[in-house]
Design an enzyme around this catalytic site. Structure first.
Site, PDB file in Angstrom:
ATOM      1  N   GLY A  12       4.026  12.144  -4.283  1.00 51.58           N
ATOM      2  CA  GLY A  12       2.795  11.399  -4.567  1.00 51.58           C
ATOM      3  C   GLY A  12       1.991  12.072  -5.663  1.00 51.58           C
ATOM      4  O   GLY A  12       2.351  13.162  -6.145  1.00 51.58           O
ATOM      5  N   LYS A  16       0.940   7.392 -10.964  1.00 51.68           N
ATOM      6  CA  LYS A  16       1.445   6.013 -10.967  1.00 51.68           C
ATOM      7  C   LYS A  16       0.370   5.010 -11.381  1.00 51.68           C
ATOM      8  O   LYS A  16       0.671   4.009 -12.012  1.00 51.68           O
ATOM      9  CB  LYS A  16       1.958   5.630  -9.576  1.00 51.68           C
ATOM     10  CG  LYS A  16       3.159   6.404  -9.124  1.00 51.68           C
ATOM     11  CD  LYS A  16       3.570   6.019  -7.716  1.00 51.68           C
ATOM     12  CE  LYS A  16       2.580   6.395  -6.639  1.00 51.68           C
ATOM     13  NZ  LYS A  16       2.336   7.822  -6.459  1.00 51.68           N
ATOM     14  N   ASN A  38      -4.908   5.922   2.028  1.00 50.62           N
ATOM     15  CA  ASN A  38      -4.466   7.317   1.853  1.00 50.62           C
ATOM     16  C   ASN A  38      -4.089   7.562   0.384  1.00 50.62           C
ATOM     17  O   ASN A  38      -4.100   8.684  -0.093  1.00 50.62           O
ATOM     18  CB  ASN A  38      -3.273   7.654   2.761  1.00 50.62           C
ATOM     19  CG  ASN A  38      -2.145   6.637   2.715  1.00 50.62           C
ATOM     20  OD1 ASN A  38      -2.295   5.545   2.209  1.00 50.62           O
ATOM     21  ND2 ASN A  38      -1.004   7.004   3.276  1.00 50.62           N
ATOM     22  N   GLN A 223       2.016   6.739  -2.643  1.00 50.33           N
ATOM     23  CA  GLN A 223       2.636   8.026  -2.267  1.00 50.33           C
ATOM     24  C   GLN A 223       3.913   8.235  -3.094  1.00 50.33           C
ATOM     25  O   GLN A 223       4.053   7.636  -4.142  1.00 50.33           O
ATOM     26  CB  GLN A 223       2.935   8.090  -0.753  1.00 50.33           C
ATOM     27  CG  GLN A 223       1.711   8.142   0.140  1.00 50.33           C
ATOM     28  CD  GLN A 223       1.100   6.795   0.411  1.00 50.33           C
ATOM     29  OE1 GLN A 223       1.782   5.852   0.756  1.00 50.33           O
ATOM     30  NE2 GLN A 223      -0.207   6.696   0.282  1.00 50.33           N
ATOM     31  N   THR A 305      -8.108  11.394  -2.932  1.00 45.20           N
ATOM     32  CA  THR A 305      -8.593  10.836  -1.668  1.00 45.20           C
ATOM     33  C   THR A 305      -9.314  11.883  -0.826  1.00 45.20           C
ATOM     34  O   THR A 305     -10.345  11.602  -0.236  1.00 45.20           O
ATOM     35  CB  THR A 305      -7.395  10.246  -0.872  1.00 45.20           C
ATOM     36  OG1 THR A 305      -6.787   9.258  -1.703  1.00 45.20           O
ATOM     37  CG2 THR A 305      -7.828   9.604   0.427  1.00 45.20           C
ATOM     38  N   ARG A 310      -4.234  20.827  -4.405  1.00 45.94           N
ATOM     39  CA  ARG A 310      -2.808  20.536  -4.197  1.00 45.94           C
ATOM     40  C   ARG A 310      -1.983  21.799  -4.365  1.00 45.94           C
ATOM     41  O   ARG A 310      -2.333  22.679  -5.160  1.00 45.94           O
ATOM     42  CB  ARG A 310      -2.335  19.494  -5.217  1.00 45.94           C
ATOM     43  CG  ARG A 310      -3.008  18.153  -5.015  1.00 45.94           C
ATOM     44  CD  ARG A 310      -2.540  17.113  -6.023  1.00 45.94           C
ATOM     45  NE  ARG A 310      -3.332  15.903  -5.882  1.00 45.94           N
ATOM     46  CZ  ARG A 310      -3.771  15.153  -6.887  1.00 45.94           C
ATOM     47  NH1 ARG A 310      -3.485  15.459  -8.131  1.00 45.94           N
ATOM     48  NH2 ARG A 310      -4.491  14.082  -6.656  1.00 45.94           N
TER      49      ARG A 310
HETATM   50  P1  IMP Z   1      -1.058  10.207   5.884  1.00 48.00           P
HETATM   51  O1  IMP Z   1      -0.401   9.282   4.921  1.00 48.00           O
HETATM   52  O2  IMP Z   1      -2.558  10.221   5.770  1.00 48.00           O
HETATM   53  O3  IMP Z   1      -0.585   9.997   7.288  1.00 48.00           O
HETATM   54  O4  IMP Z   1      -0.615  11.718   5.522  1.00 48.00           O
HETATM   55  C1  IMP Z   1       0.725  12.191   5.685  1.00 48.00           C
HETATM   56  C2  IMP Z   1       1.095  13.166   4.550  1.00 48.00           C
HETATM   57  O5  IMP Z   1       1.206  12.445   3.332  1.00 48.00           O
HETATM   58  C3  IMP Z   1       0.044  14.240   4.291  1.00 48.00           C
HETATM   59  O6  IMP Z   1       0.714  15.436   3.889  1.00 48.00           O
HETATM   60  C4  IMP Z   1      -0.770  13.704   3.134  1.00 48.00           C
HETATM   61  O7  IMP Z   1      -1.362  14.722   2.378  1.00 48.00           O
HETATM   62  C5  IMP Z   1       0.324  12.991   2.351  1.00 48.00           C
HETATM   63  N1  IMP Z   1      -0.176  11.872   1.550  1.00 48.00           N
HETATM   64  C6  IMP Z   1      -0.553  10.657   1.997  1.00 48.00           C
HETATM   65  N2  IMP Z   1      -0.922   9.873   0.982  1.00 48.00           N
HETATM   66  C7  IMP Z   1      -0.749  10.592  -0.149  1.00 48.00           C
HETATM   67  C8  IMP Z   1      -0.919  10.306  -1.532  1.00 48.00           C
HETATM   68  O8  IMP Z   1      -1.292   9.193  -1.944  1.00 48.00           O
HETATM   69  N3  IMP Z   1      -0.637  11.329  -2.385  1.00 48.00           N
HETATM   70  C9  IMP Z   1      -0.178  12.531  -1.955  1.00 48.00           C
HETATM   71  N4  IMP Z   1       0.014  12.841  -0.690  1.00 48.00           N
HETATM   72  C10 IMP Z   1      -0.268  11.870   0.220  1.00 48.00           C
END
Ligand code: IMP
Length: 430
Positions: A12, A16, A38, A223, A305, A310
């Site tokens: 992610g 994009k 997210n 993502q 978000t 990072r």
């Molecule tokens: P969730 O999608 O909030 O359930 O998070 C699950 C994992 O995906 C975590 O490690 C988040 O940091 C990562 N994550 C979720 N959405 C993104 C995104 O858009 N960019 C980067 N990491 C993401």
């Protein structure tokens, strides 16, 4: 008749949003097929920095119709906030430009509370979710008690909301978290119902007809591949199918649309990840600070978000090849080439080593990366500022060599590289 899928080739945050914005200029539809708020997609247009979480970034272009597909989970409060933000910048957001699938699931405030409570309860093994309620909303979809956008059109909405909020409250109480007041949730949702009802549509039907009528569809993934629920670094993943094939269930398109589809993998010139999980090429200390930036610039490596710093590292060619295979990539775009300016040496991971054995492929997928050490190809860096370059021939030879090395290793054409955050800071590769 074209379908182009833009998919993140890493974890992610590959950039994009601005790539979707670029291709949306010549697309009839821009459609999101997975995830929710997210995601954080940034597009810089002149002095304006747009940070979008739900609405496809293609909406910033004047003509494309934006679709929120059935594969998404949508928090109505975030959606309304985003619609207002866009309007404040003079962008038209009405039902003639934005349509929401009746089948998309709704994120409730209790999903967010449960997401946070569950990740806290995991202690040191936490996933580091964004806390936006993504996992719990997809869980409710899978156990078939979720609320969908179509429910916003029904007089039964208050009953369904009350029942689901009470069921999640039981889970929250068990986790020692605060339960939510169903009446408050219902009254908020009646406000959302009044505003959002005209946007709810059969977007699968609309997209399928559009495809058959020869219109162009740009599918925007959120993502990145390595966060895919099936093909990512499980359990440190998100809860949806991020990868390119997720387009078909996530938008309700048939496989006829797959023929001749362009599958564009977007990858940074280095590697980043937010949250926990394996990361073989991760770097630390001064090297990491150099790649991450200080946070002073909007393009530094801090979450759109969550604002979290990072994790950063060198571009991992083993994972990139995996991503190419899982997605069926037909081309690559490399973002953030400008960030590498000034580095004496650039590392690119060609293979892994475990004991005396070398691996060019993953053994059991990306979840099990422990003990694999990267083997790097070390390339020469460049000093020249890339920001004003618009022609391939004008890029420093070392930058061209780096792009060629990635293209050779992945056996994919690199279509474009980005040399700065602005919309036009791109170089087409030839
Ligand atoms: P969730 O999608 O909030 O359930 O998070 C699950 C994992 O995906 C975590 O490690 C988040 O940091 C990562 N994550 C979720 N959405 C993104 C995104 O858009 N960019 C980067 N990491 C993401």
């Amino acid at each position: 008749m074209t379908l182009q899928i833009i998919v993140g080739a890493q974890w992610g945050d590959e950039g994009k949003g601005r790539i979707v914005d670029w291709f949306a200029a010549s697309s009839d539809y821009v459609a999101r097929y997975n995830g929710g708020d997210n995601a954080g997609h940034s597009v810089t247009v002149g002095k304006n920095l747009f940070k979008l979480h739900l609405i496809p970034s293609g909406i910033i272009q004047k003509n494309a119709i934006a679709i929120l597909g059935n594969g998404m989970v949508i928090n109505p409060a975030s959606l309304l906030e985003e619609m207002e933000m866009l309007r404040a910048h003079g962008i038209i957001v009405n039902p003639s430009r934005l349509r929401i699938s009746y089948g998309a699931h709704v994120i409730l405030p209790s999903h967010q509370a449960l997401d946070k409570a569950l990740d806290t309860a995991r202690g040191k093994d936490n996933i580091g979710t964004t806390g936006k309620g993504i996992g719990p909303a997809y869980t409710d979809k899978a156990v078939r008690r979720g609320i969908r956008m179509i429910d916003l059109l029904s007089p039964d909405l208050p009953t369904k909301l009350g029942s689901l909020t009470n069921q999640i409250n039981d889970q929250l109480i068990q986790l020692h978290a605060e339960p939510l007041d169903p009446e408050k949730v219902i009254s908020k949702f009646l406000e959302y119902q009044a505003i959002l009802s005209p946007y709810i549509a059969d977007t699968s039907l609309e997209l399928s007809k559009a495809f058959n009528d020869g219109k162009s569809i740009l599918a925007e993934g959120a993502q990145g591949t390595l966060l895919d629920i099936d093909h990512g670094t499980y359990p440190f993943v998100t809860s949806s199918n991020v990868t390119a094939t997720g387009v078909f269930p996530g938008l309700g398109l048939g496989l006829n649309a797959a023929q001749n589809a362009i599958v564009t993998g977007v990858c940074k010139s280095f590697q980043t990840r937010v949250g926990s999980g394996p990361f073989p090429t991760e770097v630390f200390g001064a090297e990491a600070e150099r790649l991450r930036g200080t946070g002073a610039n909007p393009w530094d490596e801090f979450g759109t978000t969550t604002g979290r710093a990072r994790r950063v590292g060198w571009l991992d060619g083993v994972l990139l090849n995996y991503s190419a295979r899982i997605n069926g990539l037909t081309e690559l775009i490399i973002t953030k080439m400008d960030i590498l300016t000034g580095l004496e040496k650039i590392n690119y991971c060609l293979a892994y080593k475990k004991g005396a054995t070398q691996f060019t492929d993953l053994v059991n997928g990306p979840s099990d990366l422990n003990g694999y050490e990267p083997i790097y190809d070390q390339l020469v860096g460049w000093d020249q500022d890339l920001g004003s370059i618009r022609k391939w021939a004008e890029l420093p030879k070392a930058a061209q060599d780096y792009v060629r090395a990635i293209s050779d290793h992945t056996r994919l054409p690199v279509k474009m590289v980005c040399v700065g955050p602005e919309r036009d800071q791109v170089v087409l590769v030839n």
